[in-house]
Motif scaffolding. Structure first.
Motif, PDB file in Angstrom:
ATOM      1  N   LEU A   1       0.839  -1.207   0.000  1.00  0.00           N
ATOM      2  CA  LEU A   1       0.000   0.000   0.000  1.00  0.00           C
ATOM      3  C   LEU A   1       0.872   1.254   0.000  1.00  0.00           C
ATOM      4  CD1 LEU A   1      -2.645  -1.025   2.696  1.00  0.00           C
ATOM      5  CD2 LEU A   1      -2.726  -1.339   0.211  1.00  0.00           C
ATOM      6  N   PHE A   2       0.540   2.175  -0.878  1.00  0.00           N
ATOM      7  CA  PHE A   2       1.234   3.462  -0.945  1.00  0.00           C
ATOM      8  C   PHE A   2       0.242   4.573  -0.652  1.00  0.00           C
ATOM      9  CE2 PHE A   2       3.472   0.530  -3.626  1.00  0.00           C
ATOM     10  CZ  PHE A   2       4.820   0.808  -3.419  1.00  0.00           C
ATOM     11  N   VAL A   3       0.654   5.542   0.153  1.00  0.00           N
ATOM     12  CA  VAL A   3      -0.202   6.707   0.332  1.00  0.00           C
ATOM     13  C   VAL A   3       0.450   7.873  -0.408  1.00  0.00           C
ATOM     14  CG1 VAL A   3       0.778   7.141   2.651  1.00  0.00           C
ATOM     15  CG2 VAL A   3      -1.353   8.262   1.965  1.00  0.00           C
ATOM     16  N   VAL A   4      -0.266   8.372  -1.410  1.00  0.00           N
ATOM     17  CA  VAL A   4       0.344   9.309  -2.344  1.00  0.00           C
ATOM     18  C   VAL A   4      -0.463  10.603  -2.406  1.00  0.00           C
ATOM     19  CG1 VAL A   4       1.233   9.517  -4.706  1.00  0.00           C
ATOM     20  CG2 VAL A   4       0.820   7.256  -3.731  1.00  0.00           C
ATOM     21  N   ASP A   5       0.224  11.709  -2.492  1.00  0.00           N
ATOM     22  CA  ASP A   5      -0.434  12.996  -2.736  1.00  0.00           C
ATOM     23  C   ASP A   5      -1.132  12.906  -4.097  1.00  0.00           C
ATOM     24  OD1 ASP A   5      -1.077  15.588  -3.527  1.00  0.00           O
ATOM     25  OD2 ASP A   5       0.534  16.444  -2.314  1.00  0.00           O
ATOM     26  N   ILE A   6      -2.428  13.232  -4.129  1.00  0.00           N
ATOM     27  CA  ILE A   6      -3.178  13.019  -5.366  1.00  0.00           C
ATOM     28  C   ILE A   6      -2.711  13.945  -6.480  1.00  0.00           C
ATOM     29  CG2 ILE A   6      -5.112  14.594  -4.976  1.00  0.00           C
ATOM     30  CD1 ILE A   6      -6.352  11.361  -5.826  1.00  0.00           C
ATOM     31  N   ASN A   7      -1.993  15.001  -6.117  1.00  0.00           N
ATOM     32  CA  ASN A   7      -1.495  15.926  -7.145  1.00  0.00           C
ATOM     33  C   ASN A   7      -0.126  15.546  -7.691  1.00  0.00           C
ATOM     34  OD1 ASN A   7      -3.772  17.705  -7.133  1.00  0.00           O
ATOM     35  ND2 ASN A   7      -3.080  18.361  -5.105  1.00  0.00           N
ATOM     36  N   THR A   8       0.379  14.396  -7.294  1.00  0.00           N
ATOM     37  CA  THR A   8       1.671  13.946  -7.810  1.00  0.00           C
ATOM     38  C   THR A   8       1.600  13.802  -9.331  1.00  0.00           C
ATOM     39  OG1 THR A   8       1.856  12.640  -5.786  1.00  0.00           O
ATOM     40  CG2 THR A   8       3.459  12.170  -7.516  1.00  0.00           C
ATOM     41  N   PRO A   9       2.619  14.282 -10.039  1.00  0.00           N
ATOM     42  CA  PRO A   9       2.596  14.146 -11.501  1.00  0.00           C
ATOM     43  C   PRO A   9       2.430  12.682 -11.912  1.00  0.00           C
ATOM     44  CG  PRO A   9       4.414  15.549 -10.803  1.00  0.00           C
ATOM     45  CD  PRO A   9       3.800  15.013  -9.550  1.00  0.00           C
ATOM     46  N   GLY A  10       1.610  12.461 -12.956  1.00  0.00           N
ATOM     47  CA  GLY A  10       1.382  11.102 -13.435  1.00  0.00           C
ATOM     48  C   GLY A  10       0.060  10.527 -12.979  1.00  0.00           C
ATOM     49  N   ILE A  11      -0.617  11.195 -12.021  1.00  0.00           N
ATOM     50  CA  ILE A  11      -1.927  10.704 -11.580  1.00  0.00           C
ATOM     51  C   ILE A  11      -3.025  11.467 -12.323  1.00  0.00           C
ATOM     52  CG2 ILE A  11      -3.543  10.445  -9.645  1.00  0.00           C
ATOM     53  CD1 ILE A  11      -1.221  10.190  -7.769  1.00  0.00           C
ATOM     54  N   THR A  12      -3.880  10.723 -12.992  1.00  0.00           N
ATOM     55  CA  THR A  12      -5.028  11.352 -13.664  1.00  0.00           C
ATOM     56  C   THR A  12      -6.323  10.843 -13.048  1.00  0.00           C
ATOM     57  OG1 THR A  12      -3.731  11.063 -15.673  1.00  0.00           O
ATOM     58  CG2 THR A  12      -5.949  11.931 -15.936  1.00  0.00           C
TER      59      THR A  12
ATOM     60  N   LYS B   1     -19.903  10.770  -7.580  1.00  0.00           N
ATOM     61  CA  LYS B   1     -18.459  11.055  -7.517  1.00  0.00           C
ATOM     62  C   LYS B   1     -17.592   9.798  -7.390  1.00  0.00           C
ATOM     63  CE  LYS B   1     -20.682  14.792  -7.030  1.00  0.00           C
ATOM     64  NZ  LYS B   1     -21.321  15.300  -8.258  1.00  0.00           N
ATOM     65  N   GLN B   2     -17.687   8.968  -8.409  1.00  0.00           N
ATOM     66  CA  GLN B   2     -16.790   7.824  -8.498  1.00  0.00           C
ATOM     67  C   GLN B   2     -15.856   8.079  -9.666  1.00  0.00           C
ATOM     68  OE1 GLN B   2     -18.530   3.856  -7.829  1.00  0.00           O
ATOM     69  NE2 GLN B   2     -20.524   4.806  -8.017  1.00  0.00           N
ATOM     70  N   TYR B   3     -14.657   7.543  -9.570  1.00  0.00           N
ATOM     71  CA  TYR B   3     -13.634   7.890 -10.547  1.00  0.00           C
ATOM     72  C   TYR B   3     -12.835   6.695 -11.024  1.00  0.00           C
ATOM     73  CZ  TYR B   3     -14.735  12.455  -8.699  1.00  0.00           C
ATOM     74  OH  TYR B   3     -15.422  13.577  -8.312  1.00  0.00           O
ATOM     75  N   GLU B   4     -12.285   6.893 -12.214  1.00  0.00           N
ATOM     76  CA  GLU B   4     -11.225   6.025 -12.689  1.00  0.00           C
ATOM     77  C   GLU B   4      -9.937   6.800 -12.388  1.00  0.00           C
ATOM     78  OE1 GLU B   4     -11.388   5.524 -16.927  1.00  0.00           O
ATOM     79  OE2 GLU B   4      -9.599   4.278 -16.974  1.00  0.00           O
ATOM     80  N   VAL B   5      -8.972   6.165 -11.737  1.00  0.00           N
ATOM     81  CA  VAL B   5      -7.721   6.866 -11.431  1.00  0.00           C
ATOM     82  C   VAL B   5      -6.572   6.134 -12.117  1.00  0.00           C
ATOM     83  CG1 VAL B   5      -6.168   7.664  -9.611  1.00  0.00           C
ATOM     84  CG2 VAL B   5      -8.640   7.677  -9.222  1.00  0.00           C
ATOM     85  N   VAL B   6      -5.849   6.866 -12.954  1.00  0.00           N
ATOM     86  CA  VAL B   6      -4.753   6.272 -13.708  1.00  0.00           C
ATOM     87  C   VAL B   6      -3.421   6.720 -13.108  1.00  0.00           C
ATOM     88  CG1 VAL B   6      -3.685   6.053 -15.983  1.00  0.00           C
ATOM     89  CG2 VAL B   6      -6.187   6.298 -15.783  1.00  0.00           C
ATOM     90  N   PHE B   7      -2.571   5.752 -12.835  1.00  0.00           N
ATOM     91  CA  PHE B   7      -1.212   6.032 -12.364  1.00  0.00           C
ATOM     92  C   PHE B   7      -0.254   5.744 -13.515  1.00  0.00           C
ATOM     93  CE2 PHE B   7      -3.733   5.037  -8.703  1.00  0.00           C
ATOM     94  CZ  PHE B   7      -3.251   5.844  -7.679  1.00  0.00           C
TER      95      PHE B   7
END
Ligand SMILES: Cc1cc2nc3c(=O)[nH]c(=O)nc-3n(C[C@H](O)[C@H](O)[C@H](O)COP(=O)(O)OP(=O)(O)OC[C@H]3O[C@@H](n4cnc5c(N)ncnc54)[C@H](O)[C@@H]3O)c2cc1C
Lengths: 375, 392
Positions: free
Chosen positions: A183-194, A205-211
């Motif tokens: 498990l990683f806890v990541v700042d959602i504004n990190t580059p590469g996260i869409t 408010k459900q999402y697809e999140v791409v890393f």
């Protein structure tokens, strides 16, 4: 045995009910469904002021109460069809950090959450939407003191409103096993996260999140490397029961709306609630609401006591989901055509209960788990 | 006993199918639109009018009417076959109010002038109809309606509000039930049935959007709307009897079993193609398929009775209720077939079946309400069908 609430729980319930009834009107709900993030900072501030953000967080991090208190608040939120990152932060984020986080992480995140400054969500399931370890394809490759994260997560709640996202990824290169997930806890504004919104009927408010090659520090691992699934398994139980609590609140409110209407709507010279076919439907609704509530409370109590609760969780989620369908179907039927209109509030509840039925495993998923317990 | 269609009927079916194969827009077939929510399609009304016009030219919309009114005097099974094929080809084009309700009511209760004036328009597929029965305060209890038509020397003047008027925003003509005697007791003896040109001054039509987000029905306001006296069907204050015969037809016109069966097989195909079948899901498909067969039979019985000149009684309420509720169950099941993805709307590129699943599901909440609620249908079956005593 005791089917009642204690003094503190009753207080919590009244506090939440009064607050949400006055603050979260039908008008606010309709606006929030249209709103991009589904919540306002002002509301969040008020909720923080009432200690709602600290529920189930230990006192040393500024929190109050336990999981049962949280469940009681979630039920009240269900009554008003509440939206926003409360569930994601408190039900998904907090338990993982509390259990898996180190001291520094706990101080940072839990204190931040209790102070109303941090929101978190959790990204587990992927394109198969199985909520099982063997479906995880997202992976993280170690590079010096960093990990490079790649993958796509589906049906992530409230990702646009979250400051941080906890992501489950494979770190040992082996798919289809629980033993290599971290498990990683990541700042959602990190580059590469869409973060891509999913258009759902409930607008919830459900999402697809791409890393995509997201560079994350080894310090952002929660718990041990390759030891993440243990925590996911536990949080999924809480997540399902949290959803159950919200659904119980929604079913209760649908019953209330229906009873109010059945007493006031006149046909053939009588309130429609005087017709026995309507009374029997209402009676069945109450059976479903009571049954759903106690199934939820029983599972929540077991979780809160630290007891094994697989069976109770499976029973609760399967039953509550089915009960909600029946309750909503009857609510619509008794409302007649007026309940079939977009202007009426009822369909917000109907659509949301369907969304929550799917969330963290649907009816068949839970019935299968229940059946497996006997194998 | 004979459960087969005649060779002539089969030939007609083939002819209709060949026509639809050619004429139905590909998009409608690809998206597998269903009758009840294709109105969400942006070009629905154009496609509907084009298809209705072409079927009108062929004489199909009036095929089962008597020969003197441009019909071919064939059995009502021909209408049923036409609508079954329309369902199978995901096609609009059948005005279930004009062709399905108003025409039979006129044939039964209209005078000669009214038949000559209105039946050709319906048969041609060019004139669209709506029906304004329900009001904000009176739905099931239709006899209690309040919209009032005041008698003047040469006309009636209508004031008041109707609601839930399907296709009110497209209709050229309207079948209206209004109160003409406020003192009548029982109250149903004070109702009159009118034919109303929707271009008459004083009519306002406002949209009402349903929970699926579609604009199908409307609220309709009448402000000093004048109706010539010759537009009364039946007699003054005898409108109830016209409405009752109209409702008997309403319960039999939509071949909902066919629409439901088509949707079920579309779902099954989707499940097969996407590897979603397992023994549990297959069993549910099979159960619903069996129920579709029952719905077919219950409807065929009603059509058979009509073809023999018998007047269906509880049988049409049974067929209507069963097939509408079955379609509801299938629509709910649709939400399970594709799992969490089935909550995605047509706006989402990840939505299965072009977002049809949630659209059908949400639209289905209306099925047990429209054309009389399931509660009223069960009352009819119990009281008229089984002769059980009534409280009222
Ligand atoms: C999609 C759709 C399209 C429609 N299109 C049209 C149209 O084109 N034209 C038109 O005029 N109307 C139309 N309607 C209206 C429809 O006919 C009414 O909705 C229906 O008659 C029920 O009336 P109501 O909605 O006022 O509900 P009510 O009559 O107020 O009924 C509310 C509830 O009480 C129940 N109830 C009422 N009486 C009894 C009883 N005696 N015993 C037991 N239960 C009872 C009902 O079954 C229902 O569950 C449409 C409705 C829908 C949903």
């Amino acid at each position: 045995m005791d089917f009642g609430l204690n003094e503190q729980q009753e207080m919590m319930q009244k506090l939440a009910r009064d607050f949400l009834t006055s603050e979260y009107t039908d008008k606010v709900l309709k606006a929030m469904v249209k709103d991009e993030k589904g919540y306002t900072p002002e509301l969040w501030k008020k909720m923080t002021g009432m200690n709602l953000m600290g529920l189930s967080i230990p006192e040393e991090y500024g929190g109050v109460g336990d999981f049962l208190d949280l469940i009681i608040v979630l039920e009240e939120m269900g009554r008003v069809c509440f939206l926003g990152p409360y569930f994601a932060t408190l039900v998904l984020g907090v338990p993982i950090i509390l259990e898996a986080g180190n001291d520094e992480q706990k101080r940072k995140y839990l204190t931040g959450i209790a102070e109303g400054k941090i929101t978190i969500t959790l990204a587990v399931t992927e394109s198969m939407v199985k909520y099982e370890a063997d479906e995880i394809r997202s992976n993280a490759v170690s590079q010096g003191g960093y990990y490079i994260l790649n993958g796509t997560k589906m049906f992530v709640p409230d990702a646009l409103a979250a400051d941080y996202i906890i992501c489950a990824a494979i770190t040992n290169g082996i798919q289809e096993s629980q033993a290599g997930i971290t498990l990683f806890v990541v700042d959602i504004n990190t580059p590469g996260i869409t973060v891509k919104p999913l258009q759902t009927i409930a607008g919830d408010k459900q999402y697809e999140v791409v890393f995509n090659n997201v560079k994350t520090s080894a310090k952002d691992i929660l718990g041990s490397v390759n030891g993440g699934w243990l925590h996911i398994g536990k949080v999924l139980q809480r997540a399902n029961i949290g959803r159950c609590a919200e659904m119980v609140g929604m079913a209760q409110q649908a019953l209330k709306l229906t009873l109010d209407y059945a007493k006031e709507r006149i046909a053939f010279g009588h309130p429609i609630g005087a017709f026995q076919s309507i009374q029997h439907r209402c009676a069945d609704m109450l059976v479903d609401v009571d049954g759903a509530r106690f199934a939820t409370y029983q599972a929540a109590w077991k979780i809160n006591q630290g007891m094994e609760a697989s069976k109770e969780v499976a029973i609760a989620k399967a039953f509550v989901s089915q009960a909600c369908r029946r309750v909503m179907n009857s609510a619509h039927q008794i409302h007649g055509a007026i309940g079939f209109t977009e202007d009426h509030i009822l369909h917000y509840y109907t659509k949301r209960t369907r969304a929550y039925e799917f969330s963290f495993g649907g009816i068949d998923y839970h019935l299968e788990r229940l059946a497996k317990l006997h194998r | 006993m004979d459960f087969a269609f005649s060779p002539e009927e089969e030939a007609f079916r083939n002819e209709v199918a060949a026509f639809l194969e050619k004429e139905v827009p590909l998009e409608y077939r690809e998206k597998r639109l269903t009758f009840f929510d294709m109105s969400a399609q942006h070009d629905w009304i154009q496609v509907h009018r084009r298809m209705a016009g072409k079927m009108g030219e062929k004489g199909w919309l009036s095929i089962h009417w008597p020969r003197e009114y441009s019909g071919q005097g064939v059995s009502p099974f021909y209408r049923l076959i036409l609508r079954e094929e329309l369902a199978r080809y995901h096609s609009p084009g059948y005005d279930s109010i004009g062709c399905g309700i108003v025409a039979p009511a006129l044939l039964l209760k209209g005078n000669d002038a009214q038949k000559k004036r209105h039946l050709p328009g319906i048969a041609s597929g060019k004139v669209m109809w709506c029906e304004t029965l329900s009001e904000p305060n009176h739905g099931s209890d239709l006899a209690a309606i309040e919209v009032f038509a005041r008698e003047e020397a040469d006309c009636f003047i209508v004031n008041g509000q109707k609601i839930w008027t399907t296709n009110g925003h497209f209709a050229d003509w309207n079948a209206l039930i209004a109160r003409t005697d406020r003192e009548a007791s029982p109250n149903y003896r004070g109702l009159t049935f009118f034919l109303l040109d929707m271009k008459t001054p004083g009519i306002t039509v406002n949209p009402v959007v349903n929970i699926a987000g579609h604009h199908e029905f409307n609220e309709v306001f009448f402000e000093d709307v004048s109706i010539p006296k010759e537009n009364i069907v039946g007699d003054l204050n005898k409108g109830w009897y016209v409405v009752m015969s109209l409702l008997d037809y309403e319960r039999t016109t939509d071949t909902v079993y066919a629409i439901a069966a088509t949707y079920l097989s579309d779902l099954a195909e989707y499940a097969r193609e996407n590897d979603l079948l397992n023994p549990v899901v297959e069993r549910r498909f099979a159960e619903l398929e069996a129920e579709c067969e029952i719905a077919h039979l219950l409807h065929y019985r009603v059509t058979w009775m009509q073809s023999k000149g018998m007047v269906p009684n509880y049988e049409s309420a049974m067929s209507k209720m069963y097939s509408f509720e079955l379609h509801q169950r299938i629509s709910e099941f649709g939400m399970e077939v594709a799992g969490p993805f089935s909550q995605l709307t047509a706006d989402s590129d990840k939505a299965p079946m072009f977002g049809r699943i949630p659209s059908c599901y949400l639209r289905s909440f209306g099925y047990s309400l429209e054309q009389g609620t399931s509660e009223i249908d069960r009352d009819v079956i119990a009281q008229r069908g089984l002769g059980l005593p009534r409280l009222r």
